[in-house]
Design a protein around this motif. Structure first.
Motif, PDB file in Angstrom:
ATOM      1  N   GLU A 150    -142.027 -80.523 -28.968  1.00  0.00           N
ATOM      2  CA  GLU A 150    -141.283 -81.226 -28.025  1.00  0.00           C
ATOM      3  C   GLU A 150    -140.162 -80.613 -27.771  1.00  0.00           C
ATOM      4  O   GLU A 150    -139.175 -80.422 -28.612  1.00  0.00           O
ATOM      5  CB  GLU A 150    -141.022 -82.679 -28.546  1.00  0.00           C
ATOM      6  CG  GLU A 150    -141.976 -83.588 -28.805  1.00  0.00           C
ATOM      7  CD  GLU A 150    -142.604 -84.276 -27.303  1.00  0.00           C
ATOM      8  OE1 GLU A 150    -141.909 -84.106 -26.374  1.00  0.00           O
ATOM      9  OE2 GLU A 150    -143.797 -84.685 -27.161  1.00  0.00           O
ATOM     10  N   SER A 151    -139.864 -80.063 -26.495  1.00  0.00           N
ATOM     11  CA  SER A 151    -138.774 -79.114 -26.123  1.00  0.00           C
ATOM     12  C   SER A 151    -137.938 -80.023 -25.232  1.00  0.00           C
ATOM     13  O   SER A 151    -138.520 -80.798 -24.119  1.00  0.00           O
ATOM     14  CB  SER A 151    -139.057 -77.875 -25.446  1.00  0.00           C
ATOM     15  OG  SER A 151    -139.932 -77.238 -26.356  1.00  0.00           O
ATOM     16  N   LEU A 152    -136.548 -80.092 -25.181  1.00  0.00           N
ATOM     17  CA  LEU A 152    -135.608 -80.877 -24.365  1.00  0.00           C
ATOM     18  C   LEU A 152    -135.356 -80.263 -23.016  1.00  0.00           C
ATOM     19  O   LEU A 152    -135.071 -80.840 -21.911  1.00  0.00           O
ATOM     20  CB  LEU A 152    -134.362 -81.182 -25.074  1.00  0.00           C
ATOM     21  CG  LEU A 152    -134.726 -82.008 -26.163  1.00  0.00           C
ATOM     22  CD1 LEU A 152    -133.586 -82.576 -26.839  1.00  0.00           C
ATOM     23  CD2 LEU A 152    -135.743 -82.939 -26.091  1.00  0.00           C
ATOM     24  N   ALA A 153    -135.562 -78.610 -23.044  1.00  0.00           N
ATOM     25  CA  ALA A 153    -135.411 -77.956 -21.859  1.00  0.00           C
ATOM     26  C   ALA A 153    -136.253 -76.943 -21.778  1.00  0.00           C
ATOM     27  O   ALA A 153    -136.363 -76.200 -22.823  1.00  0.00           O
ATOM     28  CB  ALA A 153    -133.926 -77.649 -21.680  1.00  0.00           C
ATOM     29  N   ILE A 154    -137.197 -76.606 -20.840  1.00  0.00           N
ATOM     30  CA  ILE A 154    -138.051 -75.501 -20.742  1.00  0.00           C
ATOM     31  C   ILE A 154    -137.433 -74.557 -19.496  1.00  0.00           C
ATOM     32  O   ILE A 154    -137.652 -74.783 -18.566  1.00  0.00           O
ATOM     33  CB  ILE A 154    -139.231 -75.955 -20.498  1.00  0.00           C
ATOM     34  CG1 ILE A 154    -139.855 -76.943 -21.699  1.00  0.00           C
ATOM     35  CG2 ILE A 154    -140.348 -74.793 -20.619  1.00  0.00           C
ATOM     36  CD1 ILE A 154    -141.205 -77.399 -21.488  1.00  0.00           C
ATOM     37  N   VAL A 155    -137.143 -73.270 -20.127  1.00  0.00           N
ATOM     38  CA  VAL A 155    -136.757 -72.446 -19.101  1.00  0.00           C
ATOM     39  C   VAL A 155    -138.049 -71.623 -18.634  1.00  0.00           C
ATOM     40  O   VAL A 155    -138.680 -71.092 -19.741  1.00  0.00           O
ATOM     41  CB  VAL A 155    -135.816 -71.292 -19.693  1.00  0.00           C
ATOM     42  CG1 VAL A 155    -135.484 -70.137 -18.788  1.00  0.00           C
ATOM     43  CG2 VAL A 155    -134.419 -72.103 -20.197  1.00  0.00           C
ATOM     44  N   GLU A 156    -138.306 -71.551 -17.382  1.00  0.00           N
ATOM     45  CA  GLU A 156    -139.413 -71.172 -16.937  1.00  0.00           C
ATOM     46  C   GLU A 156    -139.173 -69.559 -16.743  1.00  0.00           C
ATOM     47  O   GLU A 156    -140.225 -68.817 -16.981  1.00  0.00           O
ATOM     48  CB  GLU A 156    -139.812 -71.659 -15.709  1.00  0.00           C
ATOM     49  CG  GLU A 156    -141.288 -71.310 -15.003  1.00  0.00           C
ATOM     50  CD  GLU A 156    -141.780 -71.998 -14.053  1.00  0.00           C
ATOM     51  OE1 GLU A 156    -142.472 -72.775 -13.963  1.00  0.00           O
ATOM     52  OE2 GLU A 156    -141.125 -71.567 -12.824  1.00  0.00           O
TER      53      GLU A 156
END
Ligand code: 5GP
Length: 190
Positions: A174-180
């Protein structure tokens, strides 16, 4: 987590082509009020799960895990140590981890006293890149006979292989922000 994306855009900076620096709130100076929001969000993501302990890795993980613990009925926080010390118990679980940012392998250790068979362990960390730090912690959890509930990550770099590596091992991430991507020094979110 929208507020986290906004904070990264406002305060983060890019180093080289793939390192994101968030020293103003996570990795050097710590924004406690904001870490409380992160802690609440981890609890929200894992509210259906039984968590007996939170496991992280020094140094940046400690603050994140400590604040998050308050939203998990103040469960103990255990951190894997990177530095060998005379103070550390002789009986330890240890494993080697390849560091993405340092470009070298190091050993992490947890005293056998603090991880027990059958305990449900939530792992938290600041960044997910290639997944080596979490794999190392999972290895230590397996040695102890405890169960890994899942992994809470503040910032995942989705363009690196970490999520795939962990999910292939059956680990929930579970990641709170995903940098694409990071394009011309700019952060793009998924
Ligand atoms: P991994 O083990 O997933 O390859 O890398 C995760 C670890 O490397 C994290 O614990 C974090 O300390 C560090 N790391 C990886 N990428 C970054 C990054 O872009 N910025 C920062 N500040 N740390 C990173």
């Amino acid at each position: 987590m929208k507020s986290l994306q906004e904070k990264i855009l406002k305060e983060g900076s890019v180093s080289g082509s793939d390192i994101l620096k968030v020293d103003s709130f996570l990795n050097h100076q710590i924004d406690i009020r904001f870490l409380n929001e992160i802690g609440k969000e981890f609890k929200e993501r894992f509210k259906e799960d039984k968590v007996d302990k939170i496991l992280t890795i020094e140094a940046s993980g400690i603050g994140i895990a400590s604040i998050a613990s308050q939203y998990f009925e103040n469960v103990p926080v255990v951190f894997a140590k990177k530095v060998e010390s005379k103070n550390l118990d002789k009986e330890v679980y240890e494993t080697k981890v390849y560091s993405f940012t340092k470009g070298k392998e190091y050993t992490v250790r947890v005293s056998k006293k603090y991880l027990n068979k059958g305990e449900n362990i939530l792992v938290v960390d600041d960044f997910l890149a290639n997944g080596r730090a979490v794999l190392g912690l999972n290895n230590i959890i397996n040695q102890s006979g405890a169960n890994l509930v899942g992994v809470g990550i503040v910032i995942e770099k989705g363009f690196q292989e970490g999520r795939k590596v962990l999910e292939d091992e059956g680990i929930r991430v579970e990641s709170l922000a995903i940098v694409e991507s990071i394009q011309d020094g700019k952060v793009v979110f998924k």
